[in-house]
Design a protein around this motif. Sequence first.
Motif, PDB file in Angstrom:
ATOM      1  N   LEU A 280     -29.375 -16.001 -27.765  1.00  0.00           N
ATOM      2  CA  LEU A 280     -28.013 -15.653 -27.372  1.00  0.00           C
ATOM      3  C   LEU A 280     -27.375 -16.767 -26.563  1.00  0.00           C
ATOM      4  O   LEU A 280     -28.034 -17.397 -25.723  1.00  0.00           O
ATOM      5  CB  LEU A 280     -27.977 -14.398 -26.488  1.00  0.00           C
ATOM      6  N   ASP A 283     -22.414 -16.495 -23.042  1.00  0.00           N
ATOM      7  CA  ASP A 283     -21.254 -15.610 -23.147  1.00  0.00           C
ATOM      8  C   ASP A 283     -21.599 -14.324 -23.890  1.00  0.00           C
ATOM      9  O   ASP A 283     -21.081 -13.251 -23.544  1.00  0.00           O
ATOM     10  CB  ASP A 283     -20.098 -16.332 -23.839  1.00  0.00           C
ATOM     11  N   GLN A 284     -22.448 -14.392 -24.917  1.00  0.00           N
ATOM     12  CA  GLN A 284     -22.898 -13.178 -25.585  1.00  0.00           C
ATOM     13  C   GLN A 284     -23.703 -12.311 -24.622  1.00  0.00           C
ATOM     14  O   GLN A 284     -23.561 -11.079 -24.595  1.00  0.00           O
ATOM     15  CB  GLN A 284     -23.765 -13.531 -26.794  1.00  0.00           C
ATOM     16  N   ARG A 286     -23.398 -12.159 -21.451  1.00  0.00           N
ATOM     17  CA  ARG A 286     -22.505 -11.541 -20.471  1.00  0.00           C
ATOM     18  C   ARG A 286     -21.776 -10.332 -21.064  1.00  0.00           C
ATOM     19  O   ARG A 286     -21.427  -9.392 -20.336  1.00  0.00           O
ATOM     20  CB  ARG A 286     -21.502 -12.574 -19.940  1.00  0.00           C
ATOM     21  N   VAL A 287     -21.528 -10.337 -22.369  1.00  0.00           N
ATOM     22  CA  VAL A 287     -20.953  -9.145 -23.006  1.00  0.00           C
ATOM     23  C   VAL A 287     -21.925  -7.978 -22.883  1.00  0.00           C
ATOM     24  O   VAL A 287     -21.534  -6.847 -22.555  1.00  0.00           O
ATOM     25  CB  VAL A 287     -20.616  -9.426 -24.486  1.00  0.00           C
ATOM     26  N   HIS A 330     -17.171  -4.395 -28.724  1.00  0.00           N
ATOM     27  CA  HIS A 330     -17.326  -5.675 -28.036  1.00  0.00           C
ATOM     28  C   HIS A 330     -18.601  -6.391 -28.480  1.00  0.00           C
ATOM     29  O   HIS A 330     -18.614  -7.612 -28.679  1.00  0.00           O
ATOM     30  CB  HIS A 330     -17.366  -5.457 -26.522  1.00  0.00           C
ATOM     31  N   LEU A 331     -19.680  -5.632 -28.635  1.00  0.00           N
ATOM     32  CA  LEU A 331     -20.948  -6.235 -29.046  1.00  0.00           C
ATOM     33  C   LEU A 331     -20.865  -6.761 -30.477  1.00  0.00           C
ATOM     34  O   LEU A 331     -21.366  -7.849 -30.780  1.00  0.00           O
ATOM     35  CB  LEU A 331     -22.073  -5.216 -28.911  1.00  0.00           C
ATOM     36  N   ALA A 334     -19.018  -9.943 -30.571  1.00  0.00           N
ATOM     37  CA  ALA A 334     -19.785 -11.050 -29.993  1.00  0.00           C
ATOM     38  C   ALA A 334     -20.849 -11.568 -30.945  1.00  0.00           C
ATOM     39  O   ALA A 334     -21.581 -12.509 -30.597  1.00  0.00           O
ATOM     40  CB  ALA A 334     -20.429 -10.596 -28.683  1.00  0.00           C
TER      41      ALA A 334
END
Length: 447
Positions: A280, A283-284, A286-287, A330-331, A334
């Motif tokens: 990952l 930023d991924q 952190r999602v 959101h996931l 991402a």
Amino acid sequence: MPTPPSAAARDEPVIRDRGDACPGALRLHAADDGYLARVRIPGGLLTARQASVLADAADRFGDGHLELTSRGNVQLRGLAEGCGAGLAELLDGAGLLPAPGHERIRNIVATPLSGILGSERPHVTPWVGELDRLLCTSTRAAALSGRFLFAIDDGRGDVAALDPDVTVLGGPRGRALVRLGAAPGAVEVDAPDAPRAALLAAEYFLDSADAAGTRAWRVSELPAVHALDAAEFAVRLRAAGIAAALVPEVAWPYAPPPTPWGPGTGDRTPLCVLPPLGWLAADQWRVLVSVAEEGADAGGPGDGELRITPWRSIVLPRASTRRPVDGYAHLLAAGLSVAPDGPWESVTACTGRPGCAKALSDVRADARAVVDATGEPSAEPGPVPVPVHWSGCERRCGHPRGTAWVDLVATPDGYRIDGRPVPSNELAQAVAEARSQPRVSEDAVKK
């Protein structure tokens, strides 16, 4: 499933001529893409605040990515020389280095769904914290290798199948079984005594390893004459004040690893998230953290929980799936797999090039090319595809445990699948065919 080593094989013990060089958060490994740190996450259990710190560490000191391991730990890669002190300070501030002298031995995997789906099994995640506390305060335990593995299973048999050195299996009526290596039997103890019994099992191993003089790292490496004996272990437990009963034969359960099941119902529900190849960007990551935090009960930042699984996935026990945020969407946005039957299920790979000097190919790029070529799996019902592992060399780092798997190994001339050379233009088709017809078990690879 793999079978334990035969007695004949164990008559020829593994003799180590050096100490264990397994990397940690303080002992960094020099890889081709920079230094590597392996942060132990006992039971895979992370608070949202701790997870945020790992993302910060990846950005500040590494290449901006996080890598999940087959033991539910997190690796940071591309670290610059001289960053060790700063990295250690950051991790320590988040409670990720509770005992610097013991940080490499905190190898504990645990059932990731324990206490989440259903209440018929014991909730074993509190046992993880207690075992970790005992390990970190034990002078004797510091002699364990960084490869020695504890498994705490809630009774379904998922992490018990991962070739652990010590297994704690939760049972009914407040009891638990403690197993030594791949023994057919176990010792039964009261559930509250299980973490201490696991520590005593590790100390029993260390005593046997010292007596053998072979510098064994794992239970399976002990010569037969020094093999661990459940009856003697029961005696040791009783001497330590733990009521213990020998169970000579146990019908060991088995459960497959969790895979994404979709959004569920309600505003806050558990989710299983699968990052392709366990890799990952920060930023991924952190999602994931934000979805975990938004799904937590009110009480301030950091209340969310993430569970890293030994199958390079992440379980969010209480994710925000509709309100206050649509975490599921959101996931997906991402680039993370959260729907069932996705093309990345049971596809794993070692680091490969350019990070590993021994690798003969960029196995991650090759795996992505094959997944792109084969596309989404068929919507028609059928058998679940067999796990496939892409290895950059004969060492097969990070390959699946406890199941049959398709063995795909890079060579100077391309790839072999289950020992058979495959032309590059036929690779995607050959992988798909092999996944529909299992051929390789871990024992076959060892021969």
